[in-house]
Design a protein around this motif. Structure first.
Motif, PDB file in Angstrom:
ATOM      1  N   VAL A  88      23.207  43.208  84.739  1.00 22.38           N
ATOM      2  CA  VAL A  88      23.766  44.051  85.796  1.00 22.38           C
ATOM      3  C   VAL A  88      24.821  44.935  85.158  1.00 22.38           C
ATOM      4  CG1 VAL A  88      24.967  44.092  88.010  1.00 22.38           C
ATOM      5  CG2 VAL A  88      23.354  42.236  87.504  1.00 22.38           C
ATOM      6  N   ASN A  89      24.594  46.248  85.226  1.00 17.74           N
ATOM      7  CA  ASN A  89      25.553  47.169  84.635  1.00 17.74           C
ATOM      8  C   ASN A  89      25.512  48.531  85.316  1.00 17.74           C
ATOM      9  OD1 ASN A  89      23.618  48.909  82.883  1.00 17.74           O
ATOM     10  ND2 ASN A  89      23.110  46.813  82.278  1.00 17.74           N
ATOM     11  N   LEU A  90      26.593  49.262  85.197  1.00 15.16           N
ATOM     12  CA  LEU A  90      26.703  50.561  85.867  1.00 15.16           C
ATOM     13  C   LEU A  90      25.890  51.660  85.191  1.00 15.16           C
ATOM     14  CD1 LEU A  90      30.450  50.504  86.943  1.00 15.16           C
ATOM     15  CD2 LEU A  90      28.443  50.503  88.438  1.00 15.16           C
ATOM     16  N   LYS A  94      21.692  55.215  86.392  1.00 15.18           N
ATOM     17  CA  LYS A  94      20.958  56.405  85.972  1.00 15.18           C
ATOM     18  C   LYS A  94      19.470  56.063  85.822  1.00 15.18           C
ATOM     19  CE  LYS A  94      24.807  58.506  83.528  1.00 15.18           C
ATOM     20  NZ  LYS A  94      25.146  59.303  82.359  1.00 15.18           N
ATOM     21  N   PRO A  95      18.599  56.832  86.470  1.00 12.40           N
ATOM     22  CA  PRO A  95      17.158  56.530  86.432  1.00 12.40           C
ATOM     23  C   PRO A  95      16.584  56.403  85.013  1.00 12.40           C
ATOM     24  CG  PRO A  95      17.611  58.315  87.978  1.00 12.40           C
ATOM     25  CD  PRO A  95      18.900  58.012  87.271  1.00 12.40           C
ATOM     26  N   GLU A  96      17.130  57.166  84.084  1.00 11.87           N
ATOM     27  CA  GLU A  96      16.605  57.119  82.716  1.00 11.87           C
ATOM     28  C   GLU A  96      17.143  55.928  81.915  1.00 11.87           C
ATOM     29  OE1 GLU A  96      20.317  59.735  82.456  1.00 11.87           O
ATOM     30  OE2 GLU A  96      18.728  59.360  83.928  1.00 11.87           O
ATOM     31  N   LYS A  97      17.997  55.098  82.549  1.00 11.51           N
ATOM     32  CA  LYS A  97      18.557  53.935  81.853  1.00 11.51           C
ATOM     33  C   LYS A  97      18.473  52.666  82.698  1.00 11.51           C
ATOM     34  CE  LYS A  97      21.471  56.636  78.872  1.00 11.51           C
ATOM     35  NZ  LYS A  97      22.773  56.965  78.396  1.00 11.51           N
ATOM     36  N   ASN A  98      17.498  52.594  83.609  1.00  5.96           N
ATOM     37  CA  ASN A  98      17.452  51.450  84.525  1.00  5.96           C
ATOM     38  C   ASN A  98      16.255  50.527  84.317  1.00  5.96           C
ATOM     39  OD1 ASN A  98      15.334  52.799  85.706  1.00  5.96           O
ATOM     40  ND2 ASN A  98      16.278  53.026  87.708  1.00  5.96           N
ATOM     41  N   THR A  99      15.707  50.522  83.107  1.00  6.42           N
ATOM     42  CA  THR A  99      14.652  49.561  82.776  1.00  6.42           C
ATOM     43  C   THR A  99      15.074  48.800  81.515  1.00  6.42           C
ATOM     44  OG1 THR A  99      13.391  50.986  81.269  1.00  6.42           O
ATOM     45  CG2 THR A  99      12.892  51.202  83.638  1.00  6.42           C
ATOM     46  N   PRO A 100      14.491  47.629  81.287  1.00 11.30           N
ATOM     47  CA  PRO A 100      14.844  46.875  80.073  1.00 11.30           C
ATOM     48  C   PRO A 100      14.587  47.661  78.779  1.00 11.30           C
ATOM     49  CG  PRO A 100      13.654  45.480  81.601  1.00 11.30           C
ATOM     50  CD  PRO A 100      13.593  46.876  82.161  1.00 11.30           C
ATOM     51  N   MET A 144      33.503  56.096  83.145  1.00 13.46           N
ATOM     52  CA  MET A 144      32.796  56.908  84.152  1.00 13.46           C
ATOM     53  C   MET A 144      32.962  58.398  83.861  1.00 13.46           C
ATOM     54  SD  MET A 144      30.984  55.518  86.405  1.00 13.46           S
ATOM     55  CE  MET A 144      30.469  53.842  86.306  1.00 13.46           C
ATOM     56  N   TRP A 145      34.155  58.797  83.461  1.00 15.74           N
ATOM     57  CA  TRP A 145      34.388  60.187  83.116  1.00 15.74           C
ATOM     58  C   TRP A 145      33.472  60.608  81.956  1.00 15.74           C
ATOM     59  CZ3 TRP A 145      36.565  62.209  78.534  1.00 15.74           C
ATOM     60  CH2 TRP A 145      36.820  63.591  78.572  1.00 15.74           C
ATOM     61  N   MET A 146      33.386  59.746  80.945  1.00 17.59           N
ATOM     62  CA  MET A 146      32.551  60.045  79.776  1.00 17.59           C
ATOM     63  C   MET A 146      31.066  60.116  80.140  1.00 17.59           C
ATOM     64  SD  MET A 146      34.357  57.965  76.584  1.00 17.59           S
ATOM     65  CE  MET A 146      32.935  56.982  76.428  1.00 17.59           C
ATOM     66  N   THR A 147      30.654  59.306  81.115  1.00 19.70           N
ATOM     67  CA  THR A 147      29.229  59.257  81.482  1.00 19.70           C
ATOM     68  C   THR A 147      28.932  60.073  82.746  1.00 19.70           C
ATOM     69  OG1 THR A 147      29.518  57.203  82.736  1.00 19.70           O
ATOM     70  CG2 THR A 147      28.911  56.993  80.397  1.00 19.70           C
ATOM     71  N   LYS A 148      29.886  60.945  83.108  1.00 23.41           N
ATOM     72  CA  LYS A 148      29.740  61.840  84.260  1.00 23.41           C
ATOM     73  C   LYS A 148      29.532  61.092  85.579  1.00 23.41           C
ATOM     74  CE  LYS A 148      27.980  65.649  81.414  1.00 23.41           C
ATOM     75  NZ  LYS A 148      28.715  65.268  80.275  1.00 23.41           N
ATOM     76  N   GLY A 149      30.221  59.969  85.712  1.00 25.90           N
ATOM     77  CA  GLY A 149      30.182  59.194  86.950  1.00 25.90           C
ATOM     78  C   GLY A 149      31.420  59.486  87.788  1.00 25.90           C
TER      79      GLY A 149
END
Length: 175
Positions: A88-90, A94-100, A144-149
């Motif tokens: 579980v992570n923030l 992002k859709p491009e980072k939500n699979t194993p 979050m700032w670095m990852t545009k969150g």
């Protein structure tokens, strides 16, 4: 004897536990015998379970050390039963980072340990600045700032896709 499933988790802010409870609920509805443990409270014999599910959250880029130590210590027993792991992570918001296969924390995790669970999944967590102690809030805000969150300290967003959690629960039933 009825098959037994164990769920072990580490959760910093409670979202991993919330996901574990949802998975447990689904398994119980399917008439499965399920026991839920925090990693700090688990001192059972791994082989007493037919299935073991491990859920771990990320804090500052790493999974809980106790989870890693548990897996390394019990690898042989884990390899003898059906197992599942979820992170579980923030970043998984992002859709491009939500699979194993695309989540950097899951990829890094499995490169660092010698274990391959039967099933792996990744879920987005929850961002709730009000819950974090000062230092954590500043660090998470910076990340979050670095990852545009979102960086507004009043932000509270649950990114967890509960349909995805339910689908994983169905996979666990059939594991």
């Amino acid at each position: 004897m009825k098959a037994k499933t164990g769920i072990i988790y580490s959760s910093v802010d409670g979202q991993t536990l919330k996901i574990c409870n949802k998975l447990r609920e689904g398994l119980l509805q399917n008439n499965q015998n399920v026991e839920l443990f925090s990693i700090t409270d688990f001192n059972e014999d791994v082989t007493n379970y037919d299935k073991l599910i491990i859920g771990a959250s990320i804090r500052y880029g790493v999974h809980n050390k106790e989870i890693i130590d548990f897996i390394n210590t019990h690898k042989k027993q884990l390899d003898s039963i059906k197992t599942a792991f979820f992170s579980v992570n923030l970043v998984a918001r992002k859709p491009e980072k939500n699979t194993p296969d695309t989540n950097p924390y899951v990829i890094k995790f499995f490169k660092s340990i010698d274990w391959t669970p039967t099933l792996v999944e990744v879920f987005a967590g929850k961002l709730d600045y009000k819950k974090y102690p000062f230092f954590d809030r500043i660090m998470i805000q910076f990340i979050m700032w670095m990852t545009k969150g979102p960086t507004n300290t009043k932000t509270e967003i649950e990114y967890t896709n509960w349909e995805k959690v339910a689908a994983f629960g169905i996979q666990l039933k059939n594991l």
